[in-house]
Design a protein around this motif. Sequence first.
Motif, mmCIF file in Angstrom:
data_model
loop_
_atom_site.group_PDB
_atom_site.id
_atom_site.type_symbol
_atom_site.label_atom_id
_atom_site.label_comp_id
_atom_site.label_asym_id
_atom_site.label_seq_id
_atom_site.Cartn_x
_atom_site.Cartn_y
_atom_site.Cartn_z
ATOM 1 N N ARG A 130 -66.618 -34.928 35.607
ATOM 2 C CA ARG A 130 -68.046 -35.231 35.750
ATOM 3 C C ARG A 130 -68.612 -34.502 36.967
ATOM 4 O O ARG A 130 -68.055 -34.580 38.058
ATOM 5 C CB ARG A 130 -68.263 -36.730 35.907
ATOM 6 N N HIS A 131 -69.704 -33.788 36.737
ATOM 7 C CA HIS A 131 -70.432 -33.063 37.786
ATOM 8 C C HIS A 131 -69.565 -32.020 38.502
ATOM 9 O O HIS A 131 -69.875 -31.621 39.620
ATOM 10 C CB HIS A 131 -71.056 -34.033 38.793
ATOM 11 N N ALA A 132 -68.494 -31.583 37.874
ATOM 12 C CA ALA A 132 -67.660 -30.525 38.452
ATOM 13 C C ALA A 132 -68.369 -29.185 38.318
ATOM 14 O O ALA A 132 -69.138 -28.958 37.381
ATOM 15 C CB ALA A 132 -66.308 -30.477 37.756
ATOM 16 N N HIS A 133 -68.119 -28.289 39.247
ATOM 17 C CA HIS A 133 -68.722 -26.962 39.253
ATOM 18 C C HIS A 133 -67.689 -25.973 38.726
ATOM 19 O O HIS A 133 -66.709 -25.678 39.400
ATOM 20 C CB HIS A 133 -69.159 -26.580 40.667
ATOM 21 N N LEU A 134 -67.923 -25.494 37.500
ATOM 22 C CA LEU A 134 -66.996 -24.571 36.840
ATOM 23 C C LEU A 134 -67.668 -23.245 36.513
ATOM 24 O O LEU A 134 -67.211 -22.518 35.645
ATOM 25 C CB LEU A 134 -66.450 -25.226 35.567
ATOM 26 N N SER A 135 -68.727 -22.923 37.229
ATOM 27 C CA SER A 135 -69.426 -21.666 36.949
ATOM 28 C C SER A 135 -68.496 -20.488 37.238
ATOM 29 O O SER A 135 -67.727 -20.504 38.196
ATOM 30 C CB SER A 135 -70.704 -21.564 37.788
ATOM 31 N N PHE A 136 -68.517 -19.532 36.340
ATOM 32 C CA PHE A 136 -67.695 -18.318 36.403
ATOM 33 C C PHE A 136 -66.188 -18.591 36.287
ATOM 34 O O PHE A 136 -65.381 -17.694 36.498
ATOM 35 C CB PHE A 136 -67.985 -17.505 37.675
ATOM 36 N N ALA A 137 -65.794 -19.813 35.963
ATOM 37 C CA ALA A 137 -64.367 -20.125 35.791
ATOM 38 C C ALA A 137 -63.860 -19.526 34.487
ATOM 39 O O ALA A 137 -64.600 -19.362 33.522
ATOM 40 C CB ALA A 137 -64.149 -21.632 35.798
ATOM 41 N N ASP A 138 -62.582 -19.211 34.464
ATOM 42 C CA ASP A 138 -61.930 -18.673 33.265
ATOM 43 C C ASP A 138 -61.116 -19.801 32.649
ATOM 44 O O ASP A 138 -60.078 -20.181 33.168
ATOM 45 C CB ASP A 138 -61.023 -17.505 33.638
ATOM 46 N N LEU A 139 -61.628 -20.369 31.560
ATOM 47 C CA LEU A 139 -61.002 -21.506 30.884
ATOM 48 C C LEU A 139 -60.460 -21.122 29.514
ATOM 49 O O LEU A 139 -60.271 -21.976 28.650
ATOM 50 C CB LEU A 139 -62.018 -22.649 30.743
ATOM 51 N N ARG A 140 -60.171 -19.859 29.315
ATOM 52 C CA ARG A 140 -59.674 -19.419 28.010
ATOM 53 C C ARG A 140 -58.378 -20.146 27.669
ATOM 54 O O ARG A 140 -57.436 -20.186 28.469
ATOM 55 C CB ARG A 140 -59.438 -17.912 27.999
ATOM 56 N N GLY A 141 -58.368 -20.742 26.483
ATOM 57 C CA GLY A 141 -57.174 -21.413 25.986
ATOM 58 C C GLY A 141 -56.851 -22.731 26.673
ATOM 59 O O GLY A 141 -55.790 -23.309 26.442
ATOM 60 N N ALA A 142 -57.747 -23.240 27.514
ATOM 61 C CA ALA A 142 -57.493 -24.506 28.214
ATOM 62 C C ALA A 142 -57.664 -25.689 27.269
ATOM 63 O O ALA A 142 -58.468 -25.656 26.338
ATOM 64 C CB ALA A 142 -58.440 -24.658 29.398
ATOM 65 N N ASN A 143 -56.906 -26.747 27.508
ATOM 66 C CA ASN A 143 -57.021 -27.976 26.736
ATOM 67 C C ASN A 143 -57.926 -28.932 27.502
ATOM 68 O O ASN A 143 -57.546 -29.457 28.538
ATOM 69 C CB ASN A 143 -55.642 -28.612 26.524
ATOM 70 N N LEU A 144 -59.134 -29.146 26.967
ATOM 71 C CA LEU A 144 -60.103 -30.060 27.563
ATOM 72 C C LEU A 144 -60.339 -31.254 26.644
ATOM 73 O O LEU A 144 -61.358 -31.912 26.722
ATOM 74 C CB LEU A 144 -61.411 -29.322 27.850
#
Length: 127
Positions: free
Chosen positions: A88-102
């Motif tokens: 919640r309210h985390a800052h993930l701008s420009f993060a690379d989340l390819r293939g991540a399990n969310l």
Amino acid sequence: MLGRRDPQRDATTRIDLRSTCLHGAFLSNANLSDADLAAAHLDGADLRVADVDHANLRGADLEGAHLSDADLASADVRHADLAGANLRHAHLSFADLRGANLGGTQLDGADFRVADLEGADFGGADL
């Protein structure tokens, strides 16, 4: 103390916590900016309001971690397991989340601007 970095003396040195077991660790407000946490075991860890920008979290286990209000801008989170995490309210701008399990994560108010979400699994996530 896990490690310390003098920003004036060690400006280019990364904190190396690769494959470290930090299960359930209390790291709220920690400065892990640019740290190498690849394949680290952070499941159930408290990382609320932590500074984890530009960190390497590739393949890390963050299942059930508390990352609300954390700064993960420009972090490498490829193939990490964030199932059931609180973002919640985390800052993930420009993060690379390819293939991540969310899957099953809490994402309300999270900032994904310009993040790479290719192949990320958001099944059951609370958007």
